[in-house]
Design an enzyme around this catalytic site. Structure first.
Site, mmCIF file in Angstrom:
data_model
loop_
_atom_site.group_PDB
_atom_site.id
_atom_site.type_symbol
_atom_site.label_atom_id
_atom_site.label_comp_id
_atom_site.label_asym_id
_atom_site.label_seq_id
_atom_site.Cartn_x
_atom_site.Cartn_y
_atom_site.Cartn_z
ATOM 1 N N ARG A 109 -8.886 -0.260 4.740
ATOM 2 C CA ARG A 109 -8.206 0.679 4.188
ATOM 3 C C ARG A 109 -6.658 0.124 3.593
ATOM 4 N NH1 ARG A 109 -7.438 6.162 7.258
ATOM 5 N NH2 ARG A 109 -5.772 6.210 5.327
ATOM 6 N N ILE A 122 8.091 7.777 16.457
ATOM 7 C CA ILE A 122 7.907 8.357 15.336
ATOM 8 C C ILE A 122 6.503 9.124 15.451
ATOM 9 C CG2 ILE A 122 6.968 7.873 13.031
ATOM 10 C CD1 ILE A 122 9.406 6.234 12.537
ATOM 11 N N ARG A 132 -0.303 15.199 11.603
ATOM 12 C CA ARG A 132 0.128 14.902 10.591
ATOM 13 C C ARG A 132 0.923 16.059 9.772
ATOM 14 N NH1 ARG A 132 -1.088 9.534 9.418
ATOM 15 N NH2 ARG A 132 0.614 9.511 8.148
ATOM 16 N N PRO A 133 1.786 16.949 10.363
ATOM 17 C CA PRO A 133 2.253 17.931 9.771
ATOM 18 C C PRO A 133 2.955 17.724 8.400
ATOM 19 C CG PRO A 133 3.688 17.124 11.354
ATOM 20 C CD PRO A 133 2.547 16.489 11.300
ATOM 21 N N ILE A 134 2.845 18.838 7.319
ATOM 22 C CA ILE A 134 3.688 18.740 6.388
ATOM 23 C C ILE A 134 4.770 19.850 6.183
ATOM 24 C CG2 ILE A 134 1.734 17.544 5.084
ATOM 25 C CD1 ILE A 134 0.948 20.300 3.445
ATOM 26 N N ASP A 135 5.207 20.339 7.316
ATOM 27 C CA ASP A 135 6.229 21.317 7.200
ATOM 28 C C ASP A 135 7.437 21.178 6.539
ATOM 29 O OD1 ASP A 135 6.209 19.637 9.541
ATOM 30 O OD2 ASP A 135 8.243 20.704 10.005
ATOM 31 N N LEU A 136 7.898 19.787 6.314
ATOM 32 C CA LEU A 136 9.119 19.346 5.877
ATOM 33 C C LEU A 136 8.779 19.144 4.174
ATOM 34 C CD1 LEU A 136 10.064 16.576 8.478
ATOM 35 C CD2 LEU A 136 11.168 18.783 8.023
ATOM 36 N N CYS A 147 -4.680 12.829 12.696
ATOM 37 C CA CYS A 147 -5.413 11.591 12.940
ATOM 38 C C CYS A 147 -5.397 11.030 13.942
ATOM 39 C CB CYS A 147 -5.165 10.704 11.441
ATOM 40 S SG CYS A 147 -3.356 10.094 11.693
ATOM 41 N N LYS A 197 0.753 -1.136 -0.034
ATOM 42 C CA LYS A 197 -0.027 -0.007 -0.078
ATOM 43 C C LYS A 197 0.865 1.118 -0.060
ATOM 44 C CE LYS A 197 -1.516 1.508 4.075
ATOM 45 N NZ LYS A 197 -1.334 3.102 4.353
ATOM 46 N N ASN A 198 1.954 1.162 0.809
ATOM 47 C CA ASN A 198 2.756 2.360 1.082
ATOM 48 C C ASN A 198 3.901 2.598 -0.101
ATOM 49 O OD1 ASN A 198 1.257 2.989 3.123
ATOM 50 N ND2 ASN A 198 2.611 2.636 4.935
ATOM 51 N N ASP A 235 4.459 0.969 11.947
ATOM 52 C CA ASP A 235 3.315 0.330 11.716
ATOM 53 C C ASP A 235 3.290 -1.062 12.058
ATOM 54 O OD1 ASP A 235 3.285 2.026 8.363
ATOM 55 O OD2 ASP A 235 2.797 2.662 10.167
ATOM 56 N N ARG A 244 -4.658 10.792 4.568
ATOM 57 C CA ARG A 244 -3.630 11.859 4.472
ATOM 58 C C ARG A 244 -2.441 11.758 3.549
ATOM 59 N NH1 ARG A 244 -6.823 13.564 7.319
ATOM 60 N NH2 ARG A 244 -7.259 12.777 9.344
HETATM 61 C C1 EPZ Z 1 4.321 7.238 6.083
HETATM 62 O O1 EPZ Z 1 3.590 8.409 6.491
HETATM 63 C C2 EPZ Z 1 3.530 5.978 6.167
HETATM 64 N N1 EPZ Z 1 2.389 6.189 4.961
HETATM 65 C C3 EPZ Z 1 2.826 5.615 7.286
HETATM 66 O O2 EPZ Z 1 1.997 4.410 7.555
HETATM 67 C C4 EPZ Z 1 4.107 5.568 8.304
HETATM 68 O O3 EPZ Z 1 3.530 5.097 9.554
HETATM 69 C C5 EPZ Z 1 4.977 6.678 8.273
HETATM 70 O O4 EPZ Z 1 5.490 6.841 6.860
HETATM 71 C C6 EPZ Z 1 6.271 6.366 9.076
HETATM 72 O O5 EPZ Z 1 7.067 5.166 8.618
HETATM 73 C C7 EPZ Z 1 2.449 6.131 3.837
HETATM 74 O O6 EPZ Z 1 3.713 5.708 3.322
HETATM 75 C C8 EPZ Z 1 1.390 6.332 2.876
HETATM 76 P P1 EPZ Z 1 6.318 10.545 7.837
HETATM 77 P P2 EPZ Z 1 4.130 9.592 6.167
HETATM 78 O O7 EPZ Z 1 6.390 11.953 7.097
HETATM 79 O O8 EPZ Z 1 5.067 9.824 5.409
HETATM 80 C C9 EPZ Z 1 6.893 13.866 11.125
HETATM 81 C C10 EPZ Z 1 0.133 2.953 7.589
HETATM 82 O O9 EPZ Z 1 -0.257 2.666 8.618
HETATM 83 N N2 EPZ Z 1 6.691 14.968 10.058
HETATM 84 O O10 EPZ Z 1 7.591 9.468 7.654
HETATM 85 O O11 EPZ Z 1 3.104 10.586 6.375
HETATM 86 C C11 EPZ Z 1 5.752 12.953 11.637
HETATM 87 O O12 EPZ Z 1 4.550 13.609 12.039
HETATM 88 C C12 EPZ Z 1 0.645 4.627 7.516
HETATM 89 O O13 EPZ Z 1 0.300 2.441 6.766
HETATM 90 C C13 EPZ Z 1 6.738 16.045 10.205
HETATM 91 O O14 EPZ Z 1 7.153 16.554 11.633
HETATM 92 O O15 EPZ Z 1 5.008 9.792 7.861
HETATM 93 C C14 EPZ Z 1 6.136 11.829 11.939
HETATM 94 O O16 EPZ Z 1 6.329 12.122 13.512
HETATM 95 C C15 EPZ Z 1 0.409 5.221 8.853
HETATM 96 N N3 EPZ Z 1 6.553 17.074 9.325
HETATM 97 C C16 EPZ Z 1 7.330 11.644 11.245
HETATM 98 O O17 EPZ Z 1 7.837 12.785 10.909
HETATM 99 C C17 EPZ Z 1 6.485 16.648 8.020
HETATM 100 O O18 EPZ Z 1 6.339 17.710 7.130
HETATM 101 C C18 EPZ Z 1 7.329 10.586 10.527
HETATM 102 O O19 EPZ Z 1 6.503 10.812 9.618
HETATM 103 C C19 EPZ Z 1 6.205 15.453 7.840
HETATM 104 C C20 EPZ Z 1 6.386 14.235 8.831
#
Ligand code: EPZ
Length: 429
Positions: free
Chosen positions: A401, A331, A121-125, A116, A22-23, A309, A92
């Site tokens: 999902r 995380i 779920r910020p997207i600042d990065l 959620c 899925k991911n 996960d 997201r």
């Molecule tokens: C991916 O989400 C996966 N989803 C998630 O799987 C998985 O839990 C996560 O990576 C961590 O491995 C998909 O690939 C579709 P991140 P993603 O950005 O990319 C913080 C599932 O169950 N962060 O790697 O959204 C964030 O809050 C799902 O299949 C920022 O601070 O996760 C988290 O603490 C759930 N700013 C950490 O980084 C940002 O701009 C890692 O999140 C982005 C993220």
């Protein structure tokens, strides 16, 4: 809405085949936006999140056609570059169209994902990386808008680490936008997940020039255009881990086919620490379970460390282990929704400050519980398989999902699990 009704205690046997990831599929389907040519994506799981992603692509002018587990795509118009809130709020990961749209069309509007149950779920990065490439970012009524200035995106070096380390989808978005930037982009502190590697390999098959995917430093040399692609996504390592734990928790020697053991190093190591031997023959993993697993200590961190996960599913196994386990979630520190529900089944778990202490008990007892997110739901099913008596798991749409025909595939292994309307009374599973 439906629920699952599980009669615990059944031993499982046989082989279960892992579906496509899925991911990996979610960002890879977004590459359809990056070319005018037809694409075919193979080996896709038939799950709700992919259906949502297809709807998002349709609103962005991509014509799609399902052919079994293959999705055929073609961009037919580019007038709309706004991914709608009503779709992104349900998933997201819809934010992963941001980089492809910006790179290919020069503009993109995506609703801010919001939070959620597993946390904010910020997207600042994501935005920091796109802005570093020269994109103009603005916000308007809950949407984020990115626009490429005249002269296009420019390659640069970007540090993409956050307070929780690397970001999977931020790495994906910046990598996709950088494909069309002038010059070379270096992403430092890039996510190393196999799903990022699969995306980079797919983009290279389309004509991109990306090096270093799978390492913390990814280099992208800009190109002018991408071709169409035929791509088969990698197996789902999180699903594989879920099924390995299903074998361990029911003390069953089942085989998981089509897995990538090299994507499961941390999970296999933890299972071995818990006394669960895994026999590997190529892509076939056979569980050799102990009478009772031992306790373990894990900390979730970016790949190749233990995946967040799999945190809830492994906690279900720890709930019946001999001894006290410790789970540190590095995380999504709030991602312990499963603990409260597992306690309803008799688990002894204390959650504090991003850590869960799990005192193993001999047996869990069935009870009605509720799934709050995808992986919590899977963890509850695993615990129910081992619990004494009947467990009813509601809000299973969370599970649907990301796990295709979950109950059907488990039932084929001998699990006593069935789907029923949520208001169903008890009765035989
Ligand atoms: C991916 O989400 C996966 N989803 C998630 O799987 C998985 O839990 C996560 O990576 C961590 O491995 C998909 O690939 C579709 P991140 P993603 O950005 O990319 C913080 C599932 O169950 N962060 O790697 O959204 C964030 O809050 C799902 O299949 C920022 O601070 O996760 C988290 O603490 C759930 N700013 C950490 O980084 C940002 O701009 C890692 O999140 C982005 C993220």
């Amino acid at each position: 809405m439906d629920c699952f009704i599980v009669e615990g205690g059944a031993r499982l046997s046989g082989t279960i085949h892992v579906n496509g990831s899925k991911n990996a599929a979610l960002p890879i389907l977004a590459t359809a936006l990056m070319t005018d040519e037809p694409c075919h994506y193979h080996g896709l799981p038939v799950i709700r999140d992919l259906q949502t992603q297809v709807k998002i692509l349709n609103t962005l002018g991509v014509e799609t056609r399902w052919e079994g587990r293959t999705l055929a795509t073609r961009v037919v118009d580019t007038y709309n570059s706004t991914a709608p809130y009503e779709l992104v709020k349900t998933m997201r990961a819809g934010v992963c169209v941001l980089g492809p749209l910006l790179g290919r069309r020069g503009e993109a509007t995506v609703s801010l994902p919001g939070g959620c149950v597993i946390g904010e779920r910020p997207i600042d990065l994501h935005l920091k990386g796109l802005a570093a490439l020269g994109a103009e970012i603005s916000f308007d009524q809950g949407n984020v808008r990115a626009r490429v200035p005249r002269g296009g995106l420019r390659g640069t070096t970007i540090y993409l680490g956050g307070k929780f380390g690397s970001s999977v989808l931020a790495t994906d978005n910046v990598m996709c936008a950088a494909v069309f930037a002038r010059g070379t982009t270096v992403i430092e502190c890039a996510a190393c997940e196999p799903e990022v590697v699969d995306l980079a390999n797919c983009l290279n098959a389309m004509g991109a020039e990306i090096e270093g995917a799978g390492s913390p430093r990814i280099t992208v040399h800009g190109v002018r255009r991408l071709k169409g692609v035929e791509w088969t996504v990698i197996p789902d390592r999180i699903e594989a881990a879920t099924f390995l734990i299903a074998g361990a928790i029911t003390r069953s020697s089942i085989t998981i086919g089509g897995a990538r053991p090299d994507h499961l190093i941390a999970v296999l190591d933890t299972l071995r620490q818990m006394g669960v031997e895994i026999q590997q023959r190529g892509q076939r993993l056979t569980v050799v379970p102990p009478a009772r697993p031992r306790a373990a200590e894990i900390a979730t961190m970016p790949y190749p460390a233990f995946p967040t996960d799999v945190q809830a599913p492994i906690m279900s196994l720890m709930a019946i282990a001999d001894g006290t386990s410790l789970v540190t979630e590095r995380i999504f520190p709030d991602r312990f929704m499963a603990a409260a529900e597992l306690k309803r089944l008799g688990a002894r778990i204390t959650v504090n400050n991003g850590q869960a202490v799990v005192q193993g008990v001999e047996r869990l007892q069935g009870a009605p519980v509720m799934a709050s997110d995808l992986r919590c739901g899977a963890a509850l099913v695993l615990a129910a398989l081992a619990a004494e008596g009947e467990t009813r798991i509601s809000r299973i749409y969370h599970i649907e999902r990301g796990y295709e025909r979950f109950e059907e595939r488990l039932r084929r292994l001998g699990a006593r699990i069935r789907r029923a309307p949520e208001s169903a009374s008890g009765g035989e599973a």
